[in-house]
Design a protein around this motif. Sequence first.
Motif, PDB file in Angstrom:
ATOM      1  N   GLY A  54       0.769  -1.255   0.261  1.00  0.00           N
ATOM      2  CA  GLY A  54      -0.039   0.019   0.115  1.00  0.00           C
ATOM      3  C   GLY A  54       0.886   1.237   0.051  1.00  0.00           C
ATOM      4  O   GLY A  54       0.375   2.200   0.098  1.00  0.00           O
ATOM      5  N   GLN A  55       2.200   1.200  -0.378  1.00  0.00           N
ATOM      6  CA  GLN A  55       3.047   2.400  -0.136  1.00  0.00           C
ATOM      7  C   GLN A  55       3.256   2.938  -1.503  1.00  0.00           C
ATOM      8  O   GLN A  55       3.392   2.015  -2.497  1.00  0.00           O
ATOM      9  CB  GLN A  55       4.439   1.918   0.589  1.00  0.00           C
ATOM     10  CG  GLN A  55       4.213   1.511   1.954  1.00  0.00           C
ATOM     11  CD  GLN A  55       5.323   1.044   2.748  1.00  0.00           C
ATOM     12  OE1 GLN A  55       6.426   1.154   2.013  1.00  0.00           O
ATOM     13  NE2 GLN A  55       5.316   0.415   3.752  1.00  0.00           N
ATOM     14  N   ASP A 139      -1.610  -5.451  -2.560  1.00  0.00           N
ATOM     15  CA  ASP A 139      -1.905  -4.202  -1.783  1.00  0.00           C
ATOM     16  C   ASP A 139      -1.289  -3.009  -2.691  1.00  0.00           C
ATOM     17  O   ASP A 139      -0.382  -2.406  -1.939  1.00  0.00           O
ATOM     18  CB  ASP A 139      -1.405  -4.186  -0.326  1.00  0.00           C
ATOM     19  CG  ASP A 139      -1.806  -3.225   0.535  1.00  0.00           C
ATOM     20  OD1 ASP A 139      -2.783  -2.391   0.173  1.00  0.00           O
ATOM     21  OD2 ASP A 139      -1.491  -3.011   1.630  1.00  0.00           O
ATOM     22  N   PRO A 141      -0.932   0.470  -4.075  1.00  0.00           N
ATOM     23  CA  PRO A 141      -1.358   1.576  -3.407  1.00  0.00           C
ATOM     24  C   PRO A 141      -2.221   2.555  -4.265  1.00  0.00           C
ATOM     25  O   PRO A 141      -2.607   2.196  -5.534  1.00  0.00           O
ATOM     26  CB  PRO A 141      -0.004   2.531  -3.403  1.00  0.00           C
ATOM     27  CG  PRO A 141       0.885   1.901  -4.439  1.00  0.00           C
ATOM     28  CD  PRO A 141       0.335   0.424  -4.565  1.00  0.00           C
ATOM     29  N   CYS A 169      -6.212  -4.443  -3.957  1.00  0.00           N
ATOM     30  CA  CYS A 169      -6.126  -2.956  -3.677  1.00  0.00           C
ATOM     31  C   CYS A 169      -7.345  -2.530  -2.905  1.00  0.00           C
ATOM     32  O   CYS A 169      -8.392  -3.046  -2.846  1.00  0.00           O
ATOM     33  CB  CYS A 169      -6.116  -2.148  -4.843  1.00  0.00           C
ATOM     34  SG  CYS A 169      -7.362  -2.625  -6.199  1.00  0.00           S
ATOM     35  N   ARG A 255      -4.880   7.007   6.291  1.00  0.00           N
ATOM     36  CA  ARG A 255      -4.721   6.985   4.880  1.00  0.00           C
ATOM     37  C   ARG A 255      -5.448   8.114   4.422  1.00  0.00           C
ATOM     38  O   ARG A 255      -5.550   8.356   3.145  1.00  0.00           O
ATOM     39  CB  ARG A 255      -5.060   5.808   4.300  1.00  0.00           C
ATOM     40  CG  ARG A 255      -4.202   4.524   4.624  1.00  0.00           C
ATOM     41  CD  ARG A 255      -4.386   3.332   3.985  1.00  0.00           C
ATOM     42  NE  ARG A 255      -3.703   2.406   4.384  1.00  0.00           N
ATOM     43  CZ  ARG A 255      -3.195   1.150   3.422  1.00  0.00           C
ATOM     44  NH1 ARG A 255      -3.490   1.315   2.078  1.00  0.00           N
ATOM     45  NH2 ARG A 255      -2.327   0.055   3.827  1.00  0.00           N
TER      46      ARG A 255
END
Length: 740
Positions: A54-55, A139, A141, A169, A255
Amino acid sequence: MLVPRPHLCDVFHRKPCRLQLLCAPAGYGKTSIVHQYLQGIAPPGRVVWVCLGGQVQTLADVRGTLAGALGVAVDELFAFLQAGSLLPEPSSSRASSLPQLTAFTCGSELARDEALKANTFLSTENTRQPGPIHIVFDDVPATMPDDLNHWFDQLLALDNPQLHIFVTCRQRPDWNLPRLMLTGQLLELNARQLALRPDEFEALVEALAPETDAPAREKLWHDSAGWCAGVRLSLVQAQPTPLLGQYLERELLSRLSQEQCEVLIGLAHLSRANADFCEQLWEGQQRGRVFDSLLACEAFLLPIDLQARWYRLVPAVAQALQKHLSGAALNRLRLRACHLLSVQGHVDDAVEHALSADQPEVAANYMERLWLSWILSERHLNKLMDWRERIEPQLLYSSPRLIYLCAKALLFSGRLDEAEECLARLGHFLPMADPARNQRLLANWQALFGTLQALRGQTEPARAHCRAAIECLEAEDWLSVLLCHCILARLAMDTGDLEQAQGLLDQSLELARRQGSHESEVLINADRVRLMMLKGQTSFAQALLRTELDRLTHTQPLPLLGRLLFLRGELLLQQGHLSEAEVVGEAGLLHVRDCCAPFVLNGYLLLAEIASRNHEPQKAHLLLHEAERRMHWGRIDSALYQAAIARQKERMLAREQPAESGKASLARIGGVPDYQDDLTPREVSVLKLLAEGMSVREVGNRLFISENTVKTHAKNINVKLGACRRTQAINSAKAMGILA
């Protein structure tokens, strides 16, 4: 704890695409589902797992990681994937740094550890075998640079049918997905499709906290809305640490922007919202745009309707976020929402918000605006019964319309004494100055009182009141007319006047359709199925029931669907399909887990009968005990369940004991068993003649039916009585009191 989800894996098996996109908030099991699927694929080919955590990523990072995993140079990556040739063996340095794994990460050390731990099954032993290549980008981003998005578009456009890409995602990527959709190369699963089904929910609770009682399970099912992480975290919430809140702080709020957090926390206190509503609720602050951004980033907003015109937060998420807003600011928000919702026709939501703002007078005022047909949706029945506990009686009895609404809710809930007391309040409004209004008031009272009498088993007074009411009710009282017709039809079925019941139900069906009341139509068709079963028209009953079930198929609990599933179970039981009937009956109970109404008893009687026929007396008696508990819990009048449970016990006793003992027991009780799959009047006639020693031909001649029809009736009789031969069926019928 991993819950097997074969139905989702089957989706991947049925439609292998270039891109399998799993887009949902955190905790919906996206990674584990891909994991389960890849464990079962054949031929296995090569699997490369890239965890992005997620980065924010760069093009160089992603390309380098993927190329290293495949053991090719970065410049040769697309050419290799395009060719689909034999896969090379990884370099020695790569193999030594990640032994027996093809899982790689571009994220943090924690993400790397999680990726390696989750994917130990991915071995390098098959790296030189031909076959499909499965690349998992886990995951992804929410935002990526343009050059990286363009690179993904190029990857997805490669012409290699052996290349399959999985993406998990929390926000739909900015790729050329329409092109993939048009060419049939996109399979997309969202939060609604990834949510736990009732059976999966039960399996998870049994594995983690089997001691959880039924009311707690019902609340957890409603609050979680199938959100897997919500279920797991809530089951350990008894500990002092508020795990669910901490999880959302890390996986959601951290987030989001400040504007998004403010709107999301407001939505935690609202029953429904959309962009236009938010624009009006937070006037002049462009909150409609913020709402759309929350939708895009999968912030646990689920559509309420099929058209996705309104959304709501997953209840468990809403409850965890509500602590961030309180006091005067919260009350202002609720009252503003109350007004806007009432203007847009969502009166029940307006009532709820008024009560939450501690304004019962406002709530009662809005309740008067509800359509009386609103209560037919059985989820609304529970809601209204909850309101009765929160609003003072003097407010609920302040108008005839409110009294009608409350009386109907009490009748449908089986709380007959309270319904009678409520109806007596109408006397305070009599006589009215206008004779026409006075007559209508009395007619509507008679419709409800006739229903009350019918539920208490007082047949003749019920008929008299319902018929008198129909004579005086006007077109706008169509719901009371419908109620009278249905009650009269059920009374006709009880006395064997099936033709009269048919005519009344036909009238009811036409009226419901002309009024556009889908819930009424479904309930009437349930009665029509019952009538067809009494007539022995099994194929017609099956066809009608199948049509209604197809219209109501739903992944979330729906009491109306549960009612139809019980009927489906009874039909299967009549045909001797015990195992199928049991599955259907149990599925029906899952749909009525949060419902307190007399018809819930049907499910328990069905399953108890199946257990009895399967020679499981202990299970059958436990089911009846649970049925009685549910009736007590719902404060349902004993007249609506005690006799039925007693007769079911006698049926079971007749199987457990010798015939004479069972017969003597039925003298004690008096009356004939009336379980839903009892013999039809025609089947009783056939059985009586067979008991007199007549042949099949003689029975047919006596009843003016064909020999094949007699044989069909005889087969149905054997199935219903659990008999294999005619003599056994006759003895069972005598033991149960069906035959003298």
